[in-house]
Write a protein that holds these residues in place. Sequence first.
Motif, PDB file in Angstrom:
ATOM      1  N   VAL A  18       0.683  -1.175  -0.104  1.00 12.54           N
ATOM      2  CA  VAL A  18      -0.196  -0.032  -0.105  1.00 12.54           C
ATOM      3  C   VAL A  18       0.920   1.133   0.120  1.00 12.54           C
ATOM      4  O   VAL A  18       1.877   1.346   0.281  1.00 12.54           O
ATOM      5  CB  VAL A  18      -1.159   0.009   1.150  1.00 12.54           C
ATOM      6  CG1 VAL A  18      -1.886  -1.084   1.161  1.00 12.54           C
ATOM      7  CG2 VAL A  18      -0.285  -0.055   2.481  1.00 12.54           C
ATOM      8  N   ASP A  22      -2.042   6.506   0.465  1.00 12.19           N
ATOM      9  CA  ASP A  22      -3.311   5.834   0.358  1.00 12.19           C
ATOM     10  C   ASP A  22      -4.241   6.023   1.344  1.00 12.19           C
ATOM     11  O   ASP A  22      -3.990   6.368   2.489  1.00 12.19           O
ATOM     12  CB  ASP A  22      -3.024   4.355   0.192  1.00 12.19           C
ATOM     13  CG  ASP A  22      -2.429   3.851  -1.235  1.00 12.19           C
ATOM     14  OD1 ASP A  22      -2.308   4.763  -1.959  1.00 12.19           O
ATOM     15  OD2 ASP A  22      -2.261   2.644  -1.349  1.00 12.19           O
ATOM     16  N   THR A  23      -5.579   6.342   0.598  1.00 18.60           N
ATOM     17  CA  THR A  23      -6.685   6.537   1.634  1.00 18.60           C
ATOM     18  C   THR A  23      -7.320   5.400   2.118  1.00 18.60           C
ATOM     19  O   THR A  23      -6.760   4.182   1.476  1.00 18.60           O
ATOM     20  CB  THR A  23      -7.558   7.601   1.285  1.00 18.60           C
ATOM     21  OG1 THR A  23      -8.177   6.852   0.066  1.00 18.60           O
ATOM     22  CG2 THR A  23      -7.285   8.746   0.811  1.00 18.60           C
ATOM     23  N   ASP A  26      -8.846   3.995  -0.740  1.00 16.50           N
ATOM     24  CA  ASP A  26      -8.017   3.347  -1.616  1.00 16.50           C
ATOM     25  C   ASP A  26      -7.531   1.630  -1.275  1.00 16.50           C
ATOM     26  O   ASP A  26      -7.475   0.912  -2.264  1.00 16.50           O
ATOM     27  CB  ASP A  26      -6.686   4.223  -1.786  1.00 16.50           C
ATOM     28  CG  ASP A  26      -6.782   5.447  -2.345  1.00 16.50           C
ATOM     29  OD1 ASP A  26      -7.764   5.684  -3.237  1.00 16.50           O
ATOM     30  OD2 ASP A  26      -6.200   6.425  -2.158  1.00 16.50           O
ATOM     31  N   ILE A  27      -7.190   1.418  -0.015  1.00 16.57           N
ATOM     32  CA  ILE A  27      -6.916   0.058   0.428  1.00 16.57           C
ATOM     33  C   ILE A  27      -7.996  -0.573   0.162  1.00 16.57           C
ATOM     34  O   ILE A  27      -8.029  -1.879   0.035  1.00 16.57           O
ATOM     35  CB  ILE A  27      -6.515   0.373   1.955  1.00 16.57           C
ATOM     36  CG1 ILE A  27      -5.072   1.041   1.883  1.00 16.57           C
ATOM     37  CG2 ILE A  27      -6.241  -1.019   2.336  1.00 16.57           C
ATOM     38  CD1 ILE A  27      -4.716   1.180   3.486  1.00 16.57           C
ATOM     39  N   LYS A  30      -8.205  -1.586  -3.425  1.00 15.72           N
ATOM     40  CA  LYS A  30      -7.071  -2.710  -3.759  1.00 15.72           C
ATOM     41  C   LYS A  30      -7.525  -3.942  -3.260  1.00 15.72           C
ATOM     42  O   LYS A  30      -7.193  -4.962  -3.978  1.00 15.72           O
ATOM     43  CB  LYS A  30      -5.907  -2.062  -3.080  1.00 15.72           C
ATOM     44  CG  LYS A  30      -5.098  -1.057  -3.795  1.00 15.72           C
ATOM     45  CD  LYS A  30      -3.877  -0.581  -3.187  1.00 15.72           C
ATOM     46  CE  LYS A  30      -3.261   0.715  -3.703  1.00 15.72           C
ATOM     47  NZ  LYS A  30      -1.960   0.893  -3.190  1.00 15.72           N
ATOM     48  N   GLY A  60      -3.698  10.352   4.039  1.00 18.30           N
ATOM     49  CA  GLY A  60      -3.402   9.177   3.834  1.00 18.30           C
ATOM     50  C   GLY A  60      -3.447   8.376   5.132  1.00 18.30           C
ATOM     51  O   GLY A  60      -3.483   8.798   6.244  1.00 18.30           O
TER      52      GLY A  60
END
Length: 194
Positions: A18, A22-23, A26-27, A30, A60
């Motif tokens: 990660v 990344d927020t 976002d994770i 993913k 993030g």
Amino acid sequence: MDVSFVCSGEAEPFEMEVGFFDTVQDIKEKLQSRRGWPAASISLLHNGDVLADDVYGGGGIERHGIVEGSVIHVALVPDGPRLQPQRVKRSRPASKSRGEEGAARAPLLRVTVVSRCGAGRMEVAVAARAAVSALRAELERARGARFPLPGDGAYFFIHRQSVMDEARSFEWHGVATGDEVVVFDGSVTRAPAY
């Protein structure tokens, strides 16, 4: 950075890379692309906190204290209510700050400290989330016959051929049980950033 993910119902944790910026969303996306879990049904937990979705660009994952090697727990809530961001209650003394609590909870690492300031070698137990400066304090207590150090206190630490920043944690430096930390005589200066 590599982070471990633990999901209830799965026997083995898995690692996924990660980005530092990344927020949480976002994770989750993913995880959706890698594992097939719908992002909307994922709740992420770290150190007892449910991580908020950062819908207003709140920064993030670094603001949640997630670093290389951190463990994030994944809760899948298929059709039920989502976990709401809140602090999980723990019993702890009120006098401890969050940073002290994190260092106290962190696993102890047994590292071998080797002195290049003389013939010295000793095993030391340190908290993974403690600052490297804690090692300096421990060595100062063992100074003398047990462990040779320069008299003026001018020495620095090397781990895996990298100079260690004493304000950072052992975890941040990637130190693991069984690793060697080498003490060198002298000091380190950094070139100015232009």
